[in-house]
Design a protein around this motif. Structure first.
Motif, PDB file in Angstrom:
ATOM      1  N   TYR A  19      14.547  -9.102  18.642  1.00 62.21           N
ATOM      2  CA  TYR A  19      13.247  -9.548  19.221  1.00 62.21           C
ATOM      3  C   TYR A  19      12.137  -8.775  19.708  1.00 62.21           C
ATOM      4  N   PHE A  22       8.668  -3.546  21.522  1.00 59.04           N
ATOM      5  CA  PHE A  22       8.154  -2.382  22.222  1.00 59.04           C
ATOM      6  C   PHE A  22       8.280  -1.010  21.692  1.00 59.04           C
ATOM      7  N   GLY A  59      11.617   0.813  26.222  1.00 57.76           N
ATOM      8  CA  GLY A  59      12.815   1.385  25.689  1.00 57.76           C
ATOM      9  C   GLY A  59      13.751   1.436  26.834  1.00 57.76           C
ATOM     10  N   THR A  60      14.653   2.290  26.839  1.00 54.39           N
ATOM     11  CA  THR A  60      16.168   2.238  27.742  1.00 54.39           C
ATOM     12  C   THR A  60      16.083   3.363  28.586  1.00 54.39           C
ATOM     13  N   GLU A  90      13.888   0.810  34.616  1.00 52.98           N
ATOM     14  CA  GLU A  90      14.497  -0.308  33.767  1.00 52.98           C
ATOM     15  C   GLU A  90      15.814   0.263  33.263  1.00 52.98           C
ATOM     16  N   ASN A  92      19.632  -0.811  31.147  1.00 52.98           N
ATOM     17  CA  ASN A  92      20.593  -1.785  30.265  1.00 52.98           C
ATOM     18  C   ASN A  92      22.062  -1.703  30.673  1.00 52.98           C
ATOM     19  N   GLY A 115      17.897  -5.268  31.994  1.00 54.17           N
ATOM     20  CA  GLY A 115      17.864  -6.268  30.890  1.00 54.17           C
ATOM     21  C   GLY A 115      18.979  -7.057  30.555  1.00 54.17           C
ATOM     22  N   GLN A 117      18.925 -10.667  29.498  1.00 52.97           N
ATOM     23  CA  GLN A 117      18.623 -11.748  28.672  1.00 52.97           C
ATOM     24  C   GLN A 117      19.280 -12.964  28.354  1.00 52.97           C
ATOM     25  N   ARG A 129      22.352  -7.679  21.318  1.00 54.90           N
ATOM     26  CA  ARG A 129      22.417  -6.993  22.427  1.00 54.90           C
ATOM     27  C   ARG A 129      24.086  -6.335  22.640  1.00 54.90           C
ATOM     28  N   ASP A 154      15.985  -9.328  33.848  1.00 49.84           N
ATOM     29  CA  ASP A 154      15.224 -10.010  33.004  1.00 49.84           C
ATOM     30  C   ASP A 154      16.099 -10.927  32.204  1.00 49.84           C
ATOM     31  N   TYR A 185      11.440 -14.643  30.700  1.00 54.02           N
ATOM     32  CA  TYR A 185      10.647 -14.524  29.555  1.00 54.02           C
ATOM     33  C   TYR A 185      10.941 -15.612  28.624  1.00 54.02           C
ATOM     34  N   SER A 186       9.636 -16.344  28.262  1.00 53.46           N
ATOM     35  CA  SER A 186       9.852 -17.143  27.104  1.00 53.46           C
ATOM     36  C   SER A 186       9.654 -15.847  25.789  1.00 53.46           C
ATOM     37  N   ILE A 188       8.575 -14.265  22.599  1.00 52.96           N
ATOM     38  CA  ILE A 188       7.526 -14.095  21.999  1.00 52.96           C
ATOM     39  C   ILE A 188       7.997 -13.746  20.601  1.00 52.96           C
TER      40      ILE A 188
HETATM   41  C1  LIG Z   1      11.108  -4.109  26.802  1.00 54.77           C
HETATM   42  S1  LIG Z   1      12.459  -4.222  27.361  1.00 54.77           S
HETATM   43  C2  LIG Z   1      12.701  -2.657  28.203  1.00 54.77           C
HETATM   44  C3  LIG Z   1      13.982  -2.708  29.152  1.00 54.77           C
HETATM   45  C4  LIG Z   1      15.275  -2.654  28.702  1.00 54.77           C
HETATM   46  N1  LIG Z   1      15.483  -1.992  27.505  1.00 54.77           N
HETATM   47  C5  LIG Z   1      15.718  -4.072  28.336  1.00 54.77           C
HETATM   48  O1  LIG Z   1      16.157  -4.285  27.152  1.00 54.77           O
HETATM   49  O2  LIG Z   1      16.008  -4.952  28.977  1.00 54.77           O
HETATM   50  C6  LIG Z   1      11.974  -5.438  28.864  1.00 54.77           C
HETATM   51  C7  LIG Z   1      12.078  -6.764  28.843  1.00 54.77           C
HETATM   52  O3  LIG Z   1      11.099  -7.386  28.096  1.00 54.77           O
HETATM   53  C8  LIG Z   1      11.611  -8.604  27.677  1.00 54.77           C
HETATM   54  N2  LIG Z   1      11.124  -8.685  26.103  1.00 54.77           N
HETATM   55  C9  LIG Z   1      11.154  -7.706  25.463  1.00 54.77           C
HETATM   56  N3  LIG Z   1      10.843  -8.414  24.104  1.00 54.77           N
HETATM   57  C10 LIG Z   1      10.514  -9.616  24.306  1.00 54.77           C
HETATM   58  C11 LIG Z   1       9.905 -10.537  23.349  1.00 54.77           C
HETATM   59  N4  LIG Z   1       9.658 -10.432  22.112  1.00 54.77           N
HETATM   60  N5  LIG Z   1       9.719 -11.863  24.046  1.00 54.77           N
HETATM   61  C12 LIG Z   1       9.823 -11.918  25.329  1.00 54.77           C
HETATM   62  N6  LIG Z   1      10.432 -11.083  26.317  1.00 54.77           N
HETATM   63  C13 LIG Z   1      10.714  -9.838  25.706  1.00 54.77           C
HETATM   64  C14 LIG Z   1      13.133  -8.566  27.760  1.00 54.77           C
HETATM   65  O4  LIG Z   1      13.385  -9.626  28.724  1.00 54.77           O
HETATM   66  C15 LIG Z   1      13.298  -7.110  28.255  1.00 54.77           C
HETATM   67  O5  LIG Z   1      14.249  -7.263  29.164  1.00 54.77           O
END
Ligand SMILES: C[S@@+](CC[C@H](N)C(=O)[O-])C[C@H]1O[C@@H](n2cnc3c(N)ncnc32)[C@H](O)[C@@H]1O
Ligand code: SF4
Length: 362
Positions: A19, A22, A59-60, A90, A92, A115, A117, A129, A154, A185-186, A188
């Protein structure tokens, strides 16, 4: 305006989730070493000030090896002192070892954003994941045992096949963890992501609103208050760094794909990682008109339940918010409230914020 917040982007991941849009590439040891060289140069361009908040995101960041992480923390140590109220990273669950947590604490990290989810292992596999519930529990209890008192996870809703029961299960598991903050987060659906390419349709507006209400209510029962569209905290553990964005204050953004804001100038690094590593200046600068700056300020602050600080707005632009946005406020009088010198959404209208904001563009 003073700039005392710093965002550092680490665009490396061990795996790419289905999904996610970033800025990131697959982890490669030599690439990270070169990236850190370049990051060090960019950090030297910043004034030698101590930051109020520092946020290492990705990223991570936890995908880095221990010695790479230590190098990163050393590079950032000149921006930290005892007045730094939040120093967050942040991570994982699958790559956050106990040694990395010890190292983070030794370098004064005081907030961890993990992170997760979901805790549903079938669902986690579907979104590619690689962690499981045990790994999450292990790192959270370890970090808590080591004295970290600002732990956030998250979570996401609207994922493929995710049911109401799945969400209630995630909340139930979270309720037994020593957390102070949850970002929920919903999903996207972003162009170019695997989920989008597979034509997954996501939630309808009504379904999204239903799940959002469910989450707000359940989290409230668990002692978390909603303070932003997707963010919930216990007590005063709101994300100080993210509040800098929502208050539309200044921040430096360092690293490939990072963004910064200095007064009315937005500074965006492109995602061209190899160009960045080669030392090319990948930044673009956009100077905003006062009109655009005011709109961005309102757009960011209305995401907060406390809303837009009207005194701050007047101090910055020498205009009252009603003078500029009187019509939009009047048109949305059922959705917006002015009290305690703030303009804010109600809990219900927060869900239609994007529609409300359209009126502020007129
Ligand atoms: C970009 S990640 C970076 C941190 C880490 N790599 C991770 O996976 O948690 C930060 C958070 O953005 C949220 N995220 C990433 N893509 C998303 C999307 N398409 N829609 C909603 N939330 C999203 C996820 O909950 C993720 O934990
Ligand atoms: S969600 Fe996190 S781990 Fe997954 S691809 Fe995006 S940045 Fe990487």
């Amino acid at each position: 305006m003073q700039t005392s917040s710093l965002y550092v982007h680490i665009p490396f991941c061990d795996r790419i989730c289905s999904y996610c849009d970033f800025a990131k590439v697959f982890y490669r040891e030599d690439l990270v070493d070169h990236y850190l060289d370049r990051l060090e140069e960019e950090l030297k361009e910043l004034p030698a000030t101590k930051m109020k908040t520092i946020y290492i995101g990705g990223g991570t960041p936890s995908a880095l090896q221990l010695h790479q992480l230590e190098r990163l923390f050393q590079m950032l140590s000149s921006f930290y002192d005892e007045k730094t109220i939040e120093y967050c990273i942040e991570a994982n669950p699958e790559s956050l070892t106990h040694e990395k947590i010890d190292l983070m604490i030794a370098y004064h990290i005081n907030r961890l954003s993990l992170g997760v989810q979901s805790f549903n292992e079938e669902l986690l596999k579907k979104i590619e994941r690689v962690h499981n519930k045990d790994m999450v529990e292990d790192v959270i209890f370890y970090a808590c045992g080591k004295g970290l008192t600002n732990l956030s996870i998250d979570l996401m809703y609207g994922l493929p096949t995710q049911s109401k029961e799945d969400i209630l299960y995630d909340l139930e598991v979270a309720s037994h963890l020593p957390l102070q903050h949850i970002s929920y987060y919903s999903l996207i659906l972003e162009e170019g992501t695997k989920l989008n390419n597979e034509h997954y349709e996501g939630l309808s507006e009504d379904e999204d609103a239903y799940y959002s209400d469910l989450i707000v209510n359940e989290l409230e029962k668990m002692g978390y208050h909603q303070y932003e569209v997707s963010n919930y905290a216990k007590g005063d553990h709101e994300s100080e760094h993210n509040k800098v964005y929502w208050h539309y204050e200044n921040y430096y953004g360092v690293g490939s794909g990072a963004s910064g804001k200095i007064d009315n100038t937005l500074i965006d690094h492109s995602r061209a990682l190899f160009q960045y590593i080669k030392g090319k200046d990948t930044r673009s600068y956009t100077t905003l008109s006062e009109e655009d700056t005011m709109f961005n300020h309102v757009m960011m602050s209305l995401r907060l339940l406390e809303g837009l600080d009207l005194c701050d707005f007047y101090e910055r632009y020498h205009k009252h918010v009603e003078e500029v946005y009187g019509k939009a406020i009047e048109k949305n009088k059922d959705h917006l409230v002015i009290e305690n010198n703030h303009l804010h959404c109600t809990k219900q209208s927060l869900k239609i914020l994007n529609t409300i904001l359209l009126d502020f563009l007129d």
